[in-house]
Design a protein around this motif. Structure first.
Motif, short mmCIF file in Angstrom:
data_model
loop_
_atom_site.label_atom_id
_atom_site.label_comp_id
_atom_site.label_asym_id
_atom_site.label_seq_id
_atom_site.Cartn_x
_atom_site.Cartn_y
_atom_site.Cartn_z
N TYR A 216 0.94 -0.97 -0.10
CA TYR A 216 -0.01 0.11 -0.05
C TYR A 216 0.79 1.26 -0.10
N GLY A 217 2.16 1.28 0.69
CA GLY A 217 3.05 2.48 0.47
C GLY A 217 3.27 2.85 -1.03
N THR A 218 3.25 2.04 -2.08
CA THR A 218 3.13 2.33 -3.17
C THR A 218 2.28 3.24 -3.69
N LEU A 219 0.86 2.78 -3.35
CA LEU A 219 -0.33 3.56 -3.66
C LEU A 219 0.02 4.96 -3.16
N ARG A 220 0.41 4.86 -1.69
CA ARG A 220 0.72 6.21 -0.96
C ARG A 220 1.62 7.09 -1.92
N SER A 221 2.67 6.37 -2.34
CA SER A 221 3.85 7.44 -2.90
C SER A 221 3.27 8.00 -4.06
N GLY A 222 2.34 7.59 -5.04
CA GLY A 222 1.68 8.45 -5.88
C GLY A 222 1.22 9.62 -5.49
N ALA A 223 0.30 9.49 -4.36
CA ALA A 223 -0.37 10.69 -3.65
C ALA A 223 0.55 11.50 -3.09
N VAL A 224 1.48 10.93 -2.44
CA VAL A 224 2.55 11.97 -1.79
C VAL A 224 3.27 12.75 -2.84
N ALA A 225 3.77 12.21 -3.73
CA ALA A 225 4.55 12.89 -4.76
C ALA A 225 3.94 13.84 -5.52
N ALA A 226 2.39 14.00 -5.58
CA ALA A 226 1.61 14.68 -6.21
C ALA A 226 1.55 15.94 -5.17
N LEU A 227 1.26 15.70 -3.92
CA LEU A 227 1.18 16.71 -2.69
C LEU A 227 2.56 17.61 -2.68
N TRP A 417 -10.85 2.57 7.40
CA TRP A 417 -10.08 3.45 6.48
C TRP A 417 -10.93 4.00 5.39
N ASP A 418 -10.78 5.27 5.27
CA ASP A 418 -11.57 6.00 3.93
C ASP A 418 -10.93 5.79 2.80
N TRP A 419 -11.62 5.07 2.01
CA TRP A 419 -10.88 4.85 0.49
C TRP A 419 -11.12 5.84 -0.42
N LYS A 420 -12.02 6.80 -0.26
CA LYS A 420 -12.29 7.88 -1.25
C LYS A 420 -10.66 8.58 -1.46
N HIS A 421 -10.67 9.06 -2.73
CA HIS A 421 -9.41 9.72 -3.13
C HIS A 421 -9.67 10.88 -4.28
N ARG A 422 -9.28 12.03 -3.97
CA ARG A 422 -9.38 12.85 -4.96
C ARG A 422 -7.82 13.21 -5.70
N ALA A 423 -7.86 12.72 -6.93
CA ALA A 423 -6.62 13.02 -7.55
C ALA A 423 -6.39 14.14 -8.34
N PRO A 424 -5.26 14.53 -8.77
CA PRO A 424 -5.08 15.99 -9.30
C PRO A 424 -5.87 16.23 -10.42
N GLY A 425 -6.50 17.31 -10.51
CA GLY A 425 -7.41 17.55 -11.63
C GLY A 425 -9.07 17.10 -11.58
N ASP A 426 -9.33 16.02 -10.69
CA ASP A 426 -10.51 15.43 -10.37
C ASP A 426 -11.39 16.33 -9.90
N ARG A 427 -12.79 16.49 -10.36
CA ARG A 427 -13.74 17.34 -9.53
C ARG A 427 -14.33 16.53 -8.52
N ALA A 441 0.23 12.29 -13.45
CA ALA A 441 0.15 13.91 -13.49
C ALA A 441 1.44 14.43 -12.85
N THR A 442 2.03 13.77 -12.10
CA THR A 442 3.22 14.25 -11.58
C THR A 442 4.43 14.20 -12.22
N MET A 443 4.29 13.06 -13.14
CA MET A 443 5.37 12.78 -14.28
C MET A 443 5.28 13.97 -15.53
#
Length: 519
Positions: A216-227, A417-427, A441-443
């Protein structure tokens, strides 16, 4: 009457001096009840997480590829704060910095779960010490050992291992509770703040920075890198070990999950010698299996219940050839083999089931007719060794001895756990997270960002083919796809449990650091 009044007045006057002489401290309080006394004792002895940051430092050295490397180890806590400066959580970490290393790369490690501490990566992978493991069997207490790690990445980068809030020694502060941090976006925000706090505290803004997540730390990395990118901190690279980026496809009714698991089934059957006419080498065999999955198998599943009988039988026949499962069993499963069914069916005649995190591990089953295993032998085989090894090492070597319990998981009765996620650019938020969107998006924002995927062939928890599928659907331009690399190992979810493959993985990652973090 007058005499009675005077007598009363004199009596009152005679009492006044004595009452005036009695000090407030001598006034006797009402005795506490037993329950009140016990409550006061508990309050006094209650160990609370520290608001003030703590640190315990020690010195060590390790020999990596023939070079002796001295380092400083720091075990302690970050205090993360909200945007108003209010402390919200105390996060435990252990950092290893090479002595005299200058402005080296710094890498931030974390495990997954969600809700897991980072004891597994810390004590198994690239720290200067590691828990000794060898064959895929249960580690008996007599064999527990923590030894110098000749495959440590301290030769290439400083290392910072961070525990998730509610796990290990990381805890909420003040009026915050675990609920404030237990969610995809809440958790990513906490880790981004912890990383920025370390960089601020140690003045590492000019250092190359790498994120290293497992599971799960890999899923976290995508979100952390964007933040981090959004907050002004670009990272040079991201290493993803045993990757899960997209939980959406795991919902019932989606056939993709059967497809992404199948190459791992084939690898497992190959390992346990259940493949008819077993090929000598694994990788060419899996290349053939991948082509089958992407072609005939995907086509048959896409037709659903309308697949013609002849096509269905042909696909089942090929599935049997790749896994050793009977054709009849596959047909009765409608070509869709769940993980639990595969684990128990593959070696049913031997009375054992395979592991999930690492299918090399085997479990003696209580019920030979069971349709799923009672436990995961790949997890239970090592938990005692890792937990005992870390606690002993933290106290005796790192010198970190808090009275607070070290939690092997945040998953207690209140964990939700709250599984909802707002990705960059998502309404609108995603109901099930897919941070491949964040990573892509980060790349695009940072075209120099490099990403390395490390995969175990015998990992059924985060299958290697799932990673390949998700990356192939990130929508990246060809010049950005060149920044992505893959490496594969004959091991499971925790590749480092196989010491031979850990050595290979160190050399692969070290070469990647040379190319990625050069300034």
């Amino acid at each position: 009457m007058r005499s009675l009044f005077l007598a009363a007045a004199l009596a009152a006057t005679s009492l006044t001096p004595a009452a005036a002489q009695e000090k407030p401290s001598e006034i006797k309080a009402e005795p506490k009840t037993h329950a009140e006394a016990m409550k006061a004792d508990v309050e006094k002895a209650w160990v609370r997480p520290p608001v003030e940051e703590q640190a315990s430092t020690s010195k060590g050295s390790v020999t990596v590829r023939g070079a002796k490397i001295p380092y400083t180890a720091t075990a302690g806590t970050f205090t993360i704060r909200d945007d108003d400066g209010k402390p919200t959580a105390s996060m435990f970490y252990t950092a290893y910095t090479r002595d005299g290393g200058g402005n080296r790369p710094v890498t931030f490690f974390y495990n997954g779960g969600p809700g897991s501490p980072t004891v597994w990566l810390h004590m198994g992978s690239f720290a200067p010490v590691r828990v000794a493991t060898n064959d895929p069997v249960y580690v008996a207490p007599r064999d527990y050992a923590v030894r110098p790690n000749p495959d440590s990445l301290i030769d290439k980068t400083d290392l910072v291992f961070i525990d998730a809030i509610g796990a290990g020694w990381s805890r909420p502060l003040g009026d915050k509770t675990g609920k404030d941090f237990w969610g995809v976006d809440q958790d990513a925000d906490a880790f981004a703040r912890a990383i920025m706090r370390y960089v601020d505290k140690t003045n590492r803004w000019g250092s190359p920075k790498v994120l290293f997540g497992e599971s799960y730390g890999t899923l976290r990395s995508g979100a952390v890198a964007a933040l981090l990118e959004e907050r002004g901190m670009s990272v040079d690279g991201i290493v993803l070990l045993s990757t899960i980026l997209n939980y959406g496809v795991r919902q019932p009714g989606y056939d993709q999950n059967y497809q992404i698991l199948f190459p791992t089934y084939a690898a497992t059957a190959w390992y346990h010698n259940r493949v008819p006419n077993r090929p000598a080498a694994l990788e060419p065999f899996l290349a053939e299996v991948r082509a089958f999955v992407a072609g005939p198998y995907a086509a048959a599943l896409a037709k659903g219940d309308a697949v013609p009988d002849e096509e269905k039988r042909a696909v089942a026949r090929q599935m049997a050839a790749y896994t050793g499962l009977s054709e009849d069993y596959i047909l009765r499963s409608n070509l869709r083999i769940s993980l639990g069914h595969f684990q128990t069916e593959l070696l049913r005649d031997r009375g054992v089931a395979t592991g999930r995190l690492d299918t090399r591990y085997l479990l003696n089953v209580a019920d030979a007719n069971a349709d799923s295993p009672d436990d995961d032998p790949a997890s239970t085989a090592i938990t005692g060794a890792y937990f005992a090894g870390f606690r002993n090492y933290a106290a005796q070597v790192l010198g970190y001895k808090p009275d607070m319990p070290y939690k092997l998981s945040a998953r207690d009765g209140s964990f939700d756990w709250d599984w909802k996620h707002r990705a960059p650019g998502d309404r609108y938020p995603q109901p099930a997270p897919n941070t491949a969107v964040d990573l892509a998006a980060t790349m695009r924002v940072d075209p120099d960002l490099k990403v390395l995927f490390l995969n175990g062939y015998f990992d059924a928890a985060t299958p290697f083919y799932s990673t390949e599928y998700d990356v192939a659907h990130m929508g990246l331009a060809p010049e950005l796809r060149k920044n992505i690399s893959f490496r594969y190992y004959e091991s499971g979810h925790m590749v480092y449990l196989n010491p031979r493959e850990l050595t290979r993985m160190h050399d692969d990652v070290a070469a990647w650091y040379d190319a990625t973090t050069r300034r």
